[in-house]
Structure formats: C-alpha cells, structure tokens
Motif scaffolding. Structure first.
Motif, short mmCIF file in Angstrom:
data_model
loop_
_atom_site.label_atom_id
_atom_site.label_comp_id
_atom_site.label_asym_id
_atom_site.label_seq_id
_atom_site.Cartn_x
_atom_site.Cartn_y
_atom_site.Cartn_z
N ASP A 41 0.83 -1.21 0.00
CA ASP A 41 0.00 0.00 0.00
C ASP A 41 0.86 1.26 0.00
OD1 ASP A 41 -2.18 -1.62 0.00
OD2 ASP A 41 -2.65 -1.37 2.13
N SER A 42 1.95 1.22 0.76
CA SER A 42 2.85 2.37 0.82
C SER A 42 3.52 2.60 -0.53
CB SER A 42 3.90 2.14 1.91
OG SER A 42 4.87 3.16 1.89
N LEU A 43 3.92 1.51 -1.19
CA LEU A 43 4.57 1.62 -2.49
C LEU A 43 3.58 2.14 -3.54
CD1 LEU A 43 7.41 1.05 -3.59
CD2 LEU A 43 6.59 -1.18 -4.33
N LEU A 44 2.34 1.69 -3.46
CA LEU A 44 1.32 2.16 -4.40
C LEU A 44 1.05 3.65 -4.21
CD1 LEU A 44 -0.79 1.69 -6.57
CD2 LEU A 44 -2.36 0.86 -4.79
N GLY A 54 6.34 13.36 -10.36
CA GLY A 54 7.70 12.94 -10.65
C GLY A 54 8.46 12.59 -9.37
N VAL A 55 9.70 12.14 -9.53
CA VAL A 55 10.56 11.81 -8.38
C VAL A 55 11.21 13.11 -7.93
CG1 VAL A 55 12.54 10.49 -7.59
CG2 VAL A 55 10.96 9.48 -9.23
N ARG A 56 10.88 13.55 -6.72
CA ARG A 56 11.28 14.88 -6.26
C ARG A 56 12.57 14.87 -5.46
NH1 ARG A 56 5.91 17.69 -3.93
NH2 ARG A 56 7.27 19.51 -4.15
N ILE A 73 22.07 1.24 -6.77
CA ILE A 73 21.33 2.14 -5.88
C ILE A 73 21.86 1.99 -4.45
CG2 ILE A 73 19.07 2.74 -4.94
CD1 ILE A 73 17.86 1.51 -7.51
N ILE A 74 22.28 3.10 -3.87
CA ILE A 74 22.73 3.13 -2.49
C ILE A 74 21.60 3.56 -1.57
CG2 ILE A 74 24.35 4.22 -0.87
CD1 ILE A 74 26.28 4.48 -3.27
N ALA A 75 20.84 4.55 -1.99
CA ALA A 75 19.67 5.01 -1.23
C ALA A 75 18.61 5.48 -2.23
CB ALA A 75 20.04 6.15 -0.28
N GLY A 76 17.36 5.09 -1.98
CA GLY A 76 16.27 5.49 -2.87
C GLY A 76 15.65 4.34 -3.64
N GLU A 77 15.89 3.11 -3.18
CA GLU A 77 15.34 1.96 -3.92
C GLU A 77 13.81 1.99 -3.96
OE1 GLU A 77 15.25 -2.94 -3.80
OE2 GLU A 77 16.71 -1.85 -2.59
N ARG A 78 13.19 2.49 -2.90
CA ARG A 78 11.73 2.54 -2.87
C ARG A 78 11.20 3.45 -3.97
NH1 ARG A 78 8.46 5.71 0.43
NH2 ARG A 78 6.36 4.89 0.76
N ARG A 79 11.85 4.60 -4.20
CA ARG A 79 11.44 5.50 -5.28
C ARG A 79 11.63 4.82 -6.63
NH1 ARG A 79 15.42 9.71 -3.24
NH2 ARG A 79 15.52 8.35 -1.41
N TRP A 80 12.71 4.06 -6.77
CA TRP A 80 12.97 3.34 -8.01
C TRP A 80 11.89 2.29 -8.26
CZ3 TRP A 80 15.09 -1.88 -8.32
CH2 TRP A 80 15.44 -2.27 -9.62
N ARG A 81 11.53 1.54 -7.23
CA ARG A 81 10.49 0.52 -7.38
C ARG A 81 9.15 1.15 -7.74
NH1 ARG A 81 11.14 -4.70 -5.01
NH2 ARG A 81 13.28 -5.07 -4.32
N ALA A 82 8.85 2.30 -7.12
CA ALA A 82 7.57 2.97 -7.40
C ALA A 82 7.51 3.50 -8.82
CB ALA A 82 7.36 4.11 -6.41
N LEU A 87 4.73 -1.86 -12.79
CA LEU A 87 4.28 -1.83 -11.40
C LEU A 87 2.94 -2.53 -11.21
CD1 LEU A 87 4.98 -0.56 -8.55
CD2 LEU A 87 3.34 1.22 -9.16
N ALA A 88 2.02 -2.34 -12.15
CA ALA A 88 0.69 -2.94 -12.02
C ALA A 88 0.77 -4.46 -11.92
CB ALA A 88 -0.19 -2.53 -13.20
N ALA A 89 1.63 -5.06 -12.73
CA ALA A 89 1.79 -6.51 -12.69
C ALA A 89 2.54 -6.94 -11.43
CB ALA A 89 2.53 -7.00 -13.93
N THR A 90 3.56 -6.18 -11.06
CA THR A 90 4.36 -6.54 -9.89
C THR A 90 3.53 -6.53 -8.62
OG1 THR A 90 6.34 -5.59 -10.92
CG2 THR A 90 6.40 -5.93 -8.53
N LEU A 91 2.68 -5.51 -8.46
CA LEU A 91 1.85 -5.39 -7.26
C LEU A 91 0.49 -6.08 -7.42
CD1 LEU A 91 2.46 -1.69 -6.10
CD2 LEU A 91 3.64 -3.78 -5.41
N GLN A 92 0.24 -6.63 -8.61
CA GLN A 92 -1.04 -7.28 -8.90
C GLN A 92 -2.21 -6.35 -8.57
OE1 GLN A 92 -0.67 -10.96 -6.60
NE2 GLN A 92 0.17 -12.01 -8.37
#
Length: 317
Positions: A41-44, A54-56, A73-82, A87-92
């Motif tokens: 839910d947080s990633l969505l 955009g990525v700010r 990626i050292i920091a910011g993987e969550r932004r990259w995943r989002a 994404l629609a298929a990954t998060l079903q």
C-alpha cells in the motif's frame, strides 16, 4: 552526534557528486542491500505521487562494480520501485487501483552519482535508511548490523537474505565483547560511539532485544516484515513450545492483540497446565500405585516427593 558526524568523510564526498537523470533500466538494487520489505500500500501511494509529480528527491547511486554501464542504488530503492513500468503486474493491482495511476511512469530518475568503495557505500546506505520511519524491525536490525560490521572491521556477510546466519556470525562476536569487557575495551568503545550516534538504544540492548529477531523462523520473520505482528510479540510467540498455544498467540497478535494481552494468554495457559499436571500427580500418587513400583523406582519417587515438599514449604516461608 549528527548524521554528518556519523558519515565522517563521506559528507565531503557527497558534495562532490554529480546529479543527472538516469533511466529506470540503467539502475539496479545492490546485492548487499539488506532491505527486503516494501509494503504494497505504501509503495502504491508513492507510485501515485511519482506519476503526478515525478521523483522529487535524488536517488544516491554509484557506478555499478558488477554491471558496467549501469548504476547501483545506495539510497532510494523505494522510489525506483515505485517508478517501475510494470508496477501494475508486480503489485497485482486491481482494475480500480490501476486507474488511480494517472499518467505514465517516469522514464528517468534524478540521481546523485558518487564514487564510493564497497565499505563506504554500505555505510552511507545504512545511515540514510535508518533515518526512515517506515523500516520494519528486521530491516532496521540488519542495517544496524551493517554499521556494526563497519566499525568492527568485519567483512560483510555474502548473503544478506540469510538473516539468521548473519545474526549468528556477528552475534557470537558481540556476545564475547559484552561478556568479556576486559578483553575487548577498544571494540566496546567503538560500539558505544556508534550507538550513541544512532540514538534510540544501546548496543547491549540491541544484542539482547533486536538481534534475536533475525533468528526467528521464517513464518514469524515474514509476519514482522509485513507488519502483521510486532517484533517483541514475535519473540514471545517463538519461545512457546506448545504448537496450539503458538498458533493462538500468532492469530491474536495478527488481529491486534498487544504484547501485554499475549503475555496474559501465556500466563493463563501455563496456569491451566500446572492445574492439569497437579491433578495427574494426585491421581498417580495413590498407595496402590506406589506399591506396584519396584524398590528402586519407589525410592526415586520418594526422593522426588521430598524435594517437591521442600520446595513447596520454602515458597510459603
């Protein structure tokens, strides 16, 4: 001590980095990265924000040591995943959820490119991620272990997916440092300085209360990572040997029971077990039962009864 103090010379390196836009496909997660939990839910919610605005905030990356032409990626993987195109298929996602993703995913992401060796990359990643409020207890413990390895000069474990092995490997050394302070004065000082910088707990508290989380069985490890139960509750559940009680505690915890409520359930169950055991003992202590025993077993039972009597009388005094 501030974040800059904890990073040491890395703060100066960060000011010399280059900011540029990098395509999603050119970025990849670090193989040593311990974080595995990215709540759906947080990633969505972040993905919706990324599609709108955009990525700010810059990701922090370095040229990939293993994959030339790409960036780790050292920091910011969550932004990259989002920002993932699939994404629609990954998060079903459901049809309604997918409709909520207005606009296309970003084709490039803003990145601060730093030139760092493996040790500095791990240290920067750990410090950056420990500032976040959405870390689960397992990932937080793993990031702290990364920093502990750094200050103790240990070579990082090759398999961050195996949290139990990592905890055992470093845990033995930490227990030795705690139990034999006269032999590990310098190491204790380094650990105390590190945890004073991080705040929230001492390194001794980490060894006692947080390190055991990494040795939980997989079902409890997953439950903590997914936010279904708290780490403290998971440790209480893990200590139970009765499968029925363990399952009852897990179910209660997943439906919102507090640690204190779980503790009461354990105490109630132990009380019932004592009553049942006492009833069985009374039933088996009849004269006929004792008479059927051979001399050796009867003598052993009598010694045990005398010890039990001494314990019970002592509890009344």
């Amino acid at each position: 001590m501030s974040r800059e103090d904890l990073l040491g010379g890395l703060s100066a390196v960060a000011t010399q980095g280059q900011v540029r836009q990098i395509s999603y496909e050119q970025l990849h997660r670090a193989s040593w990265q311990p974080r595995r939990s990215f709540p759906r839910d947080s990633l969505l919610a972040l993905a919706r924000s990324v599609r709108r605005e955009g990525v700010r905030q810059n990701l922090i990356v370095r040229p990939s040591p293993q994959q030339p032409g790409r960036y780790e990626i050292i920091a910011g993987e969550r932004r990259w995943r989002a920002s993932a195109p699939d994404l629609a298929a990954t998060l079903q996602l459901s049809v309604d959820e997918e409709r909520g993703l207005t606009g296309p995913p970003p084709r490039t992401l803003p990145c601060l490119i730093l030139t760092l060796d493996d040790q500095d990359a791990r240290r920067l990643s750990a410090v950056e991620n420990l500032q976040r409020e959405d870390l689960d207890a397992i990932d937080e413990a793993l990031y702290r272990l990364l920093l502990i390895q750094d200050v103790l000069g240990d070579r990082p474990h090759a398999d961050p997916d195996n949290a139990s092995t990592l905890a055992q490997t470093l845990g033995r050394r930490l227990h030795a440092i705690r139990n034999h302070p006269e032999q590990h004065g310098d190491e204790r000082t380094r650990l105390e300085t590190l945890f004073a910088s991080l705040g929230t707990m001492t390194w001794e508290s980490f060894v006692t209360n947080n390190l055991p989380l990494l040795q939980l069985p997989q079902d409890l490890l997953d439950a903590v990572r997914e936010g279904r139960i708290a780490g403290r509750s998971a440790l209480l559940i893990h200590r139970q040997t009765d499968p029925a009680l363990r399952q009852a505690l897990l179910t209660a915890s997943e439906t919102g029971a507090s640690f204190q409520e779980l503790r009461r359930l354990v105490d109630d169950q132990q009380g019932k077990r004592w009553k049942g055991l006492a009833a069985d003992v009374r039933q088996n202590l009849g004269t006929r039962t004792l008479e059927r025993l051979d001399d050796q077993r009867r003598a052993r039972v009598m010694r045990l009864l005398e010890q039990l009597q001494d314990e019970l009388q002592g509890s009344r005094s």
